[in-house]
Scaffold this active site. Structure first.
Site, PDB file in Angstrom:
ATOM      1  N   HIS A 168     -58.643  55.695 -21.694  1.00 36.01           N
ATOM      2  CA  HIS A 168     -59.347  57.200 -21.678  1.00 36.01           C
ATOM      3  C   HIS A 168     -60.727  57.091 -21.146  1.00 36.01           C
ATOM      4  O   HIS A 168     -61.292  56.078 -21.463  1.00 36.01           O
ATOM      5  CB  HIS A 168     -59.179  57.721 -23.132  1.00 36.01           C
ATOM      6  CG  HIS A 168     -59.491  59.014 -23.243  1.00 36.01           C
ATOM      7  ND1 HIS A 168     -60.986  59.313 -23.419  1.00 36.01           N
ATOM      8  CD2 HIS A 168     -58.871  60.303 -23.106  1.00 36.01           C
ATOM      9  CE1 HIS A 168     -60.601  61.078 -23.646  1.00 36.01           C
ATOM     10  NE2 HIS A 168     -59.468  61.288 -23.333  1.00 36.01           N
TER      11      HIS A 168
ATOM     12  N   ASP B 251     -59.658  51.353 -29.725  1.00 37.36           N
ATOM     13  CA  ASP B 251     -59.761  52.891 -29.584  1.00 37.36           C
ATOM     14  C   ASP B 251     -58.209  53.142 -30.063  1.00 37.36           C
ATOM     15  O   ASP B 251     -57.171  53.192 -29.474  1.00 37.36           O
ATOM     16  CB  ASP B 251     -59.828  53.333 -28.407  1.00 37.36           C
ATOM     17  CG  ASP B 251     -59.536  54.598 -27.960  1.00 37.36           C
ATOM     18  OD1 ASP B 251     -59.096  55.345 -29.147  1.00 37.36           O
ATOM     19  OD2 ASP B 251     -59.412  55.128 -26.811  1.00 37.36           O
TER      20      ASP B 251
HETATM   21  N1  7TS Z   1     -59.114  57.624 -26.785  1.00 36.41           N
HETATM   22  C1  7TS Z   1     -57.793  58.049 -26.288  1.00 36.41           C
HETATM   23  C2  7TS Z   1     -56.707  56.995 -26.160  1.00 36.41           C
HETATM   24  C3  7TS Z   1     -57.441  59.242 -26.349  1.00 36.41           C
HETATM   25  O1  7TS Z   1     -56.132  59.813 -26.082  1.00 36.41           O
HETATM   26  C4  7TS Z   1     -58.488  60.460 -26.505  1.00 36.41           C
HETATM   27  C5  7TS Z   1     -58.053  61.931 -26.441  1.00 36.41           C
HETATM   28  C6  7TS Z   1     -59.718  60.037 -26.931  1.00 36.41           C
HETATM   29  C7  7TS Z   1     -60.011  58.745 -26.883  1.00 36.41           C
HETATM   30  C8  7TS Z   1     -60.688  60.944 -27.176  1.00 36.41           C
HETATM   31  O2  7TS Z   1     -60.445  61.835 -28.092  1.00 36.41           O
HETATM   32  P1  7TS Z   1     -61.437  62.777 -28.560  1.00 36.41           P
HETATM   33  O3  7TS Z   1     -60.718  63.462 -29.866  1.00 36.41           O
HETATM   34  O4  7TS Z   1     -62.848  62.270 -29.056  1.00 36.41           O
HETATM   35  O5  7TS Z   1     -61.568  63.778 -27.565  1.00 36.41           O
HETATM   36  N2  7TS Z   1     -56.975  62.121 -25.703  1.00 36.41           N
HETATM   37  C9  7TS Z   1     -56.389  63.419 -25.085  1.00 36.41           C
HETATM   38  C10 7TS Z   1     -55.271  63.446 -24.396  1.00 36.41           C
HETATM   39  O6  7TS Z   1     -54.495  62.438 -24.179  1.00 36.41           O
HETATM   40  N3  7TS Z   1     -55.176  64.865 -24.251  1.00 36.41           N
HETATM   41  O7  7TS Z   1     -56.253  65.288 -24.729  1.00 36.41           O
HETATM   42  C11 7TS Z   1     -57.029  64.529 -25.418  1.00 36.41           C
END
Ligand code: 7TS
Length: 414
Positions: A125, A202
C-alpha cells in the site's frame, strides 16, 4: 449456509446491513477499505460519551480516572489480542498509516543511513512505500522493491537475494489489500534477523481477519487500523518490541509525552506515553477494545475459516467469466478474502457504478497500490472484499450483477 458460524445471527448485530440502496438490500463487499460496526461498538461509544467522557492521565476526579481505566484496559485488550507480553508495547495511533510514519520518523531516520538498504515489496500500500521513499531519499539509502510472481505472490527467491548485510529494515504487508496474497512473514522475519535487520509488518489486512501473534512472528513492528476490524475510524496501533520502543525518540512533541520540562529542554515520559503527545482518541480506543471483544467471542480462527469458504466459493463462481482477469493466488491458504478483477472491455468504475444500482458496494480504482497496478499492466481493478457478515447469497448477487454488466457492455442490453 456457512459451516463455520451463524452468519445471519452475526448480521443482526450490524444495524447498517438493514439498509437498502437503490431499492435493494445492501451487500457490503468493501471491507478491505473499511468494515461496518456492530451495535456493541456503537453502543460502547454512546456509553463512553454519556457516562465517562473526560480527559485521561491528568485528573484526580472520578470521571478522568474512570476514562483512564477504560482507555488503558483497551490497550490491555489489544496487547492480549496480539499475544504481546506487555501492554506498554502497544502505542495508539490514528491508523496503520500513522504507525508506519511513526517508525519512519522515530526509528528510520536514526537507524538507516547512507549506503544502507530498505526492503519492501511490489504489493505494498502507498503508506508502506512512499514513507520509505522519503527515508531512503533523505538518508541516501537504497529502496529495494521485491517483485511478484505471475500469480501475484511474493517472489521468495528475489526476496532472499534482496536481504543482505546492507539491509536495516524489511517492511512488508502481511496480506495484500490489492491482490489478497498472504506473505510468509514469520519466515521473512527470520531472514531479516539473520542479517541484523528489523522487520515491520503492515497488518492492516491481516489483523482483522486471522490470528496474528507478535511473539510467534517475532516481528519488531506491527502496524494496523481499527476501522478495518469493526472499530471506529481514527484509531490504530503500532506494536513494537519493548527495547526498540525504549531506544526510539518521540515522533510528536506536546502534552502527556514529557516527564519534566524546562524552558530550554525536556525529558520524555516512559513508553508508550512517550509516543502519544496531546489529548488522545480515548473513545475510539475504547471502541477498538469493544471490537476486539466481539471478534474474540467469534474466534479469529473461525473468521479466517469463514472467509476462506467465501473466497473459495467466489473464485469458483468467477471461473465462468472468461472475459475477466482475476488477480491473486487461487490457493486460499495463502489468500485473504479479497477478489480483484478486471475486464479490458469495461472500466472498473462502470462496473462499480452498475453494481451500486443493485445495492452492491465494492471498491474500484488503484487501491493505493499504483506501482502494483503498473506492474500488472492496468490502471485499476474492481475489488470485492469479504468479512464476517458476508454470505454466499451476496456472492451470488455479485456474480449475477457482473454477468448483467458484461452482457450490457458487449450487447448494450441488460
Ligand atoms: N496498509 C494496507 C495493507 C492497507 O490495506 C491500508 C488501507 C493501509 C495500510 C492504510 O490504512 P489506513 O487505515 O491508515 O488508511 N487500505 C485501503 C484499501 O484497500 N482501500 O481503502 C483503504
Amino acid at each position: 449456509m456457512s459451516k463455520v458460524f451463524d452468519v445471519n445471527k452475526i448480521r443482526q448485530d450490524f444495524p447498517i446491513l438493514d439498509r437498502t440502496i437503490n431499492g435493494n438490500n445492501l451487500a457490503y463487499l468493501d471491507n478491505a477499505s473499511s468494515s461496518q460496526k456492530p451495535r456493541d461498538v456503537i453502543q460502547c461509544l454512546v456509553d463512553y460519551y454519556e457516562n465517562y467522557n473526560s480527559n485521561v492521565h491528568r485528573g484526580v476526579h472520578t470521571l478522568s480516572m474512570e476514562a483512564t481505566d477504560l482507555y488503558e484496559s483497551a490497550r490491555g485488550k489489544v496487547s492480549n489480542f496480539l499475544g504481546a507480553t506487555d501492554p506498554n508495547t502497544v502505542v495508539w495511533t490514528r491508523g496503520a498509516t500513522e504507525a508506519i510514519n511513526l517508525v519512519a520518523f522515530s526509528w528510520g531516520f536514526k537507524n538507516i543511513g547512507a549506503g544502507d538498504a530498505i526492503v519492501v515489496s511490489q504489493m505494498e500500500h502507498h503508506s508502506n512505500l512512499v514513507t520509505w521513499q522519503l527515508v531512503a531519499t533523505r538518508q541516501k539509502a537504497e529502496l529495494r522493491v521485491v517483485p511478484l510472481t505471475e500469480n501475484q505472490t511474493l517472489d521468495m527467491e528475489s526476496l532472499a537475494d534482496s536481504i543482505d548485510e546492507k539491509v536495516k529494515l524489511v517492511s512488508i504487508c502481511h496480506a495484500s489489500n490489492s491482490v489478497g496474497s498472504i506473505n510468509p512473514v514469520k519466515e521473512i522475519a527470520r531472514k531479516a534477523h539473520e542479517v541484523g535487520a528489523k522487520i515491520l509488518i503492515d497488518g492492516a489486512q491481516s489483523v482483522p481477519h486471522m490470528p496474528v501473534n507478535v511473539i510467534d512472528l517475532d516481528c519488531d513492528f506491527l502496524a494496523f487500523s481499527g476501522h478495518k476490524m469493526l472499530a471506529p475510524m481514527g484509531i490504530g496501533v503500532l506494536y513494537a518490541k519493548q527495547e526498540i520502543l525504549e531506544s526510539m525518540e518521540p515522533f510528536m512533541r506536546g502534552g502527556d509525552m514529557v516527564l519534566e520540562v524546562w524552558n530550554d529542554k525536556a525529558t520524555w515520559n516512559s513508553i508508550p506515553n512517550k509516543f502519544e503527545a496531546g489529548t488522545p482518541n480515548v473513545a475510539d480506543a475504547i471502541g477498538l477494545g469493544a471490537a476486539i471483544d466481539y471478534l474474540t467471542e467469534i474466534g479469529m480462527d473461525n473468521i479466517r475459516a469463514h472467509e476462506i469458504e467465501l473466497t473459495d466459493y467466489a473464485l469458483q463462481k468467477f471461473n465462468q467469466f472468461e472475459e475477466l482477469d482475476v488477480y491473486g493466488p487461487t490457493d486460499t491458504s495463502i489468500r485473504g478474502g479479497i477478489l480483484p478483477f478486471h475486464s479490458e472491455y469495461v472500466h472498473p468504475h462502470d462496473i462499480g457504478t452498475i453494481l451500486d444500482q443493485e445495492g452492491i458496494a465494492i471498491r474500484t480504482g488503484h487501491h493505493c497500490t499504483m506501482p502494483l497496478m503498473r506492474s500488472l499492466g492496468i490502471s485499476a481493478t474492481a475489488r470485492a472484499s469479504f468479512y464476517i457478515y458476508n454470505t454466499f447469497d451476496e456472492i451470488d448477487r455479485l456474480v449475477d450483477a457482473i454477468e448483467h454488466t458484461l452482457r450490457y457492455f458487449s450487447t448494450g442490453k441488460k
